[in-house]
Design a protein around this motif. Structure first.
Motif, PDB file in Angstrom:
ATOM      1  N   VAL A  51      37.022  -3.576  -7.258  1.00 38.67           N
ATOM      2  CA  VAL A  51      36.049  -3.750  -6.180  1.00 38.67           C
ATOM      3  C   VAL A  51      35.165  -2.525  -6.053  1.00 38.67           C
ATOM      4  CG1 VAL A  51      35.786  -4.032  -3.684  1.00 38.67           C
ATOM      5  CG2 VAL A  51      37.457  -5.413  -4.927  1.00 38.67           C
ATOM      6  N   ASP A  52      35.755  -1.334  -6.175  1.00 44.79           N
ATOM      7  CA  ASP A  52      34.964  -0.100  -6.080  1.00 44.79           C
ATOM      8  C   ASP A  52      33.905  -0.050  -7.177  1.00 44.79           C
ATOM      9  OD1 ASP A  52      34.510   2.760  -5.141  1.00 44.79           O
ATOM     10  OD2 ASP A  52      35.084   3.109  -7.223  1.00 44.79           O
ATOM     11  N   TYR A  53      34.282  -0.417  -8.387  1.00 43.67           N
ATOM     12  CA  TYR A  53      33.354  -0.420  -9.525  1.00 43.67           C
ATOM     13  C   TYR A  53      32.201  -1.394  -9.253  1.00 43.67           C
ATOM     14  CZ  TYR A  53      32.567   0.297 -14.615  1.00 43.67           C
ATOM     15  OH  TYR A  53      32.082   0.659 -15.857  1.00 43.67           O
ATOM     16  N   CYS A  54      32.524  -2.573  -8.762  1.00 34.73           N
ATOM     17  CA  CYS A  54      31.497  -3.574  -8.468  1.00 34.73           C
ATOM     18  C   CYS A  54      30.545  -3.084  -7.376  1.00 34.73           C
ATOM     19  CB  CYS A  54      32.139  -4.884  -8.046  1.00 34.73           C
ATOM     20  SG  CYS A  54      33.127  -5.689  -9.327  1.00 34.73           S
ATOM     21  N   ARG A  55      31.081  -2.439  -6.365  1.00 36.24           N
ATOM     22  CA  ARG A  55      30.227  -1.948  -5.289  1.00 36.24           C
ATOM     23  C   ARG A  55      29.330  -0.815  -5.756  1.00 36.24           C
ATOM     24  NH1 ARG A  55      34.766  -2.540  -0.469  1.00 36.24           N
ATOM     25  NH2 ARG A  55      34.049  -4.600   0.266  1.00 36.24           N
ATOM     26  N   ARG A  56      29.829   0.013  -6.660  1.00 30.78           N
ATOM     27  CA  ARG A  56      28.984   1.065  -7.232  1.00 30.78           C
ATOM     28  C   ARG A  56      27.842   0.458  -8.038  1.00 30.78           C
ATOM     29  NH1 ARG A  56      32.944   4.694 -10.492  1.00 30.78           N
ATOM     30  NH2 ARG A  56      31.043   5.854 -10.963  1.00 30.78           N
ATOM     31  N   PHE A  57      28.149  -0.601  -8.769  1.00 28.16           N
ATOM     32  CA  PHE A  57      27.106  -1.317  -9.513  1.00 28.16           C
ATOM     33  C   PHE A  57      26.035  -1.845  -8.568  1.00 28.16           C
ATOM     34  CE2 PHE A  57      25.902  -5.774 -10.353  1.00 28.16           C
ATOM     35  CZ  PHE A  57      24.999  -5.575 -11.396  1.00 28.16           C
ATOM     36  N   GLU A  58      26.438  -2.523  -7.518  1.00 23.98           N
ATOM     37  CA  GLU A  58      25.484  -3.106  -6.585  1.00 23.98           C
ATOM     38  C   GLU A  58      24.624  -2.041  -5.923  1.00 23.98           C
ATOM     39  OE1 GLU A  58      27.932  -7.123  -5.241  1.00 23.98           O
ATOM     40  OE2 GLU A  58      28.391  -5.208  -4.267  1.00 23.98           O
ATOM     41  N   ALA A  59      25.237  -0.918  -5.574  1.00 24.06           N
ATOM     42  CA  ALA A  59      24.481   0.171  -4.948  1.00 24.06           C
ATOM     43  C   ALA A  59      23.479   0.777  -5.922  1.00 24.06           C
ATOM     44  CB  ALA A  59      25.439   1.240  -4.434  1.00 24.06           C
ATOM     45  N   ALA A  60      23.876   0.910  -7.194  1.00 25.31           N
ATOM     46  CA  ALA A  60      23.008   1.540  -8.193  1.00 25.31           C
ATOM     47  C   ALA A  60      21.744   0.724  -8.451  1.00 25.31           C
ATOM     48  CB  ALA A  60      23.779   1.726  -9.500  1.00 25.31           C
ATOM     49  N   PHE A  61      21.834  -0.592  -8.340  1.00 24.78           N
ATOM     50  CA  PHE A  61      20.696  -1.448  -8.672  1.00 24.78           C
ATOM     51  C   PHE A  61      20.051  -2.102  -7.453  1.00 24.78           C
ATOM     52  CE2 PHE A  61      23.054  -1.146 -12.650  1.00 24.78           C
ATOM     53  CZ  PHE A  61      22.027  -0.857 -13.543  1.00 24.78           C
ATOM     54  N   GLU A  62      20.466  -1.708  -6.282  1.00 27.60           N
ATOM     55  CA  GLU A  62      19.898  -2.287  -5.064  1.00 27.60           C
ATOM     56  C   GLU A  62      18.391  -2.068  -5.008  1.00 27.60           C
ATOM     57  OE1 GLU A  62      20.555  -2.164  -0.202  1.00 27.60           O
ATOM     58  OE2 GLU A  62      21.558  -0.704  -1.497  1.00 27.60           O
ATOM     59  N   GLY A  63      17.658  -3.133  -4.754  1.00 30.18           N
ATOM     60  CA  GLY A  63      16.207  -3.049  -4.665  1.00 30.18           C
ATOM     61  C   GLY A  63      15.491  -3.033  -5.999  1.00 30.18           C
ATOM     62  N   ARG A  64      16.232  -2.974  -7.098  1.00 32.87           N
ATOM     63  CA  ARG A  64      15.619  -2.920  -8.440  1.00 32.87           C
ATOM     64  C   ARG A  64      15.920  -4.164  -9.257  1.00 32.87           C
ATOM     65  NH1 ARG A  64      16.735   1.859 -11.927  1.00 32.87           N
ATOM     66  NH2 ARG A  64      18.954   1.623 -11.428  1.00 32.87           N
ATOM     67  N   ALA A  65      16.962  -4.884  -8.867  1.00 34.97           N
ATOM     68  CA  ALA A  65      17.361  -6.084  -9.596  1.00 34.97           C
ATOM     69  C   ALA A  65      18.063  -7.036  -8.637  1.00 34.97           C
ATOM     70  CB  ALA A  65      18.289  -5.722 -10.754  1.00 34.97           C
ATOM     71  N   GLU A  66      18.101  -8.296  -9.031  1.00 31.43           N
ATOM     72  CA  GLU A  66      18.864  -9.298  -8.288  1.00 31.43           C
ATOM     73  C   GLU A  66      20.257  -9.330  -8.888  1.00 31.43           C
ATOM     74  OE1 GLU A  66      18.839 -14.132  -7.788  1.00 31.43           O
ATOM     75  OE2 GLU A  66      16.893 -13.091  -8.002  1.00 31.43           O
ATOM     76  N   THR A  67      21.219  -8.700  -8.201  1.00 31.61           N
ATOM     77  CA  THR A  67      22.530  -8.464  -8.802  1.00 31.61           C
ATOM     78  C   THR A  67      23.548  -9.546  -8.466  1.00 31.61           C
ATOM     79  OG1 THR A  67      23.260  -7.106  -6.929  1.00 31.61           O
ATOM     80  CG2 THR A  67      22.179  -5.970  -8.769  1.00 31.61           C
ATOM     81  N   SER A  68      24.493  -9.706  -9.384  1.00 31.96           N
ATOM     82  CA  SER A  68      25.645 -10.566  -9.156  1.00 31.96           C
ATOM     83  C   SER A  68      26.810 -10.023  -9.970  1.00 31.96           C
ATOM     84  CB  SER A  68      25.347 -12.013  -9.559  1.00 31.96           C
ATOM     85  OG  SER A  68      25.089 -12.100 -10.945  1.00 31.96           O
ATOM     86  N   VAL A  69      28.017 -10.467  -9.640  1.00 34.57           N
ATOM     87  CA  VAL A  69      29.235 -10.036 -10.328  1.00 34.57           C
ATOM     88  C   VAL A  69      29.953 -11.268 -10.870  1.00 34.57           C
ATOM     89  CG1 VAL A  69      31.515  -8.987 -10.034  1.00 34.57           C
ATOM     90  CG2 VAL A  69      29.505  -7.954  -8.930  1.00 34.57           C
ATOM     91  N   LEU A  70      30.312 -11.226 -12.155  1.00 32.71           N
ATOM     92  CA  LEU A  70      31.116 -12.300 -12.737  1.00 32.71           C
ATOM     93  C   LEU A  70      32.584 -11.897 -12.625  1.00 32.71           C
ATOM     94  CD1 LEU A  70      30.795 -15.026 -14.531  1.00 32.71           C
ATOM     95  CD2 LEU A  70      31.689 -13.547 -16.321  1.00 32.71           C
ATOM     96  N   SER A  71      33.288 -12.470 -11.668  1.00 35.61           N
ATOM     97  CA  SER A  71      34.707 -12.181 -11.467  1.00 35.61           C
ATOM     98  C   SER A  71      35.554 -13.264 -12.107  1.00 35.61           C
ATOM     99  CB  SER A  71      35.020 -12.083  -9.974  1.00 35.61           C
ATOM    100  OG  SER A  71      36.422 -11.962  -9.782  1.00 35.61           O
ATOM    101  N   LEU A  72      36.496 -12.852 -12.948  1.00 31.98           N
ATOM    102  CA  LEU A  72      37.420 -13.792 -13.567  1.00 31.98           C
ATOM    103  C   LEU A  72      38.808 -13.720 -12.934  1.00 31.98           C
ATOM    104  CD1 LEU A  72      36.426 -13.350 -17.319  1.00 31.98           C
ATOM    105  CD2 LEU A  72      35.653 -15.097 -15.702  1.00 31.98           C
TER     106      LEU A  72
END
Length: 237
Positions: A51-72
């Motif tokens: 979850v921490d890794y995913c949240r870091r991803f979302e924060a890094a690209f906020e406002g620059r891309a439309e982000t999503s996470v593929l959770s398996l």
């Protein structure tokens, strides 16, 4: 089975190795999409869907891309995702962790087929560390504790891979020995803060976001350095 399309393999770097989450390699990934606000999907399988890794991803690209996470795995924050949603994205970014676990889980869920189809449709595939290893035929991995050769990649790219090549103890020497002995096919080592851009299975260029970082071609009886283009400063700084 070399796959048509563009793949960017990070030896290290990107948002996950930046104090503020910003990276000129990540800027390049967005530029390669050709879209002002690309649809960007993060696949955190190798980290167990941290979850921490995913949240870091979302924060890094906020406002620059439309982000999503593929959770398996599915957890209290990120529900299970149908791998077919990968076909809706412009850039697909694979995180680091266990290469062996990533490959096993992906195959059970049919992810490789979706990634191949997404690449053929124009999506940029990318990944760091385990997310670099997965695209090749084989790789150097610590998935089993100590560093070991793994001859079980997706083979979207030819040969073998060694991320963190000069940055982690033992990586360079062991990789060279495994290629020399035939335990791994010839391939490429990439330092932290470097990436190799591939198109249709061929190298377009190697890039770096810090000076002095190296990318090398390792063969049974030789090692050749590949020129690394220094990327511009991170946007917004």
């Amino acid at each position: 089975m070399t796959v048509a399309g563009t793949i960017v393999t990070l030896g290290g770097g990107g948002f996950s190795m930046s104090d503020d989450g910003r990276s000129s390699i990540d800027d390049l990934l967005l530029d390669l999409s050709g879209r002002e606000t690309p649809k960007l999907c993060f696949i955190p399988t190798a980290s167990g869907d941290s979850v921490d890794y995913c949240r870091r991803f979302e924060a890094a690209f906020e406002g620059r891309a439309e982000t999503s996470v593929l959770s398996l795995f599915g957890n209290s924050v990120y529900d299970y995702s149908d791998p077919r949603t990968l076909l809706e994205h412009d850039v697909i970014y694979v995180g680091g962790g266990s290469t062996a676990n990533l490959l096993a889980i992906w195959r059970l869920h049919g992810v490789p087929e979706m990634l191949q189809r997404a690449a053929a449709a124009g999506a940029i595939l990318a990944g760091i560390s385990a997310g670099m290893n997965c695209w090749f035929e084989a790789s150097s991995t610590d998935s089993f504790g100590s560093l070991a050769p793994l001859d079980d990649g997706l083979a979207f790219l030819p040969g073998s891979a060694c991320p963190h090549h000069h940055d982690e103890p033992g990586r360079q020497a062991l990789y060279r020995d495994w290629v020399a002995s035939g335990a791994l096919p010839a391939g490429h080592g990439a330092d932290d803060y470097t990436a190799i851009v591939w198109r249709d299975g061929e190298i377009v260029e190697a890039v770096g976001e810090r000076s002095g970082r190296r990318v090398v071609r390792v063969e049974r009886d030789a090692e050749h350095e590949i020129p690394v283009r220094r990327l511009p400063a991170v946007r917004g700084t």
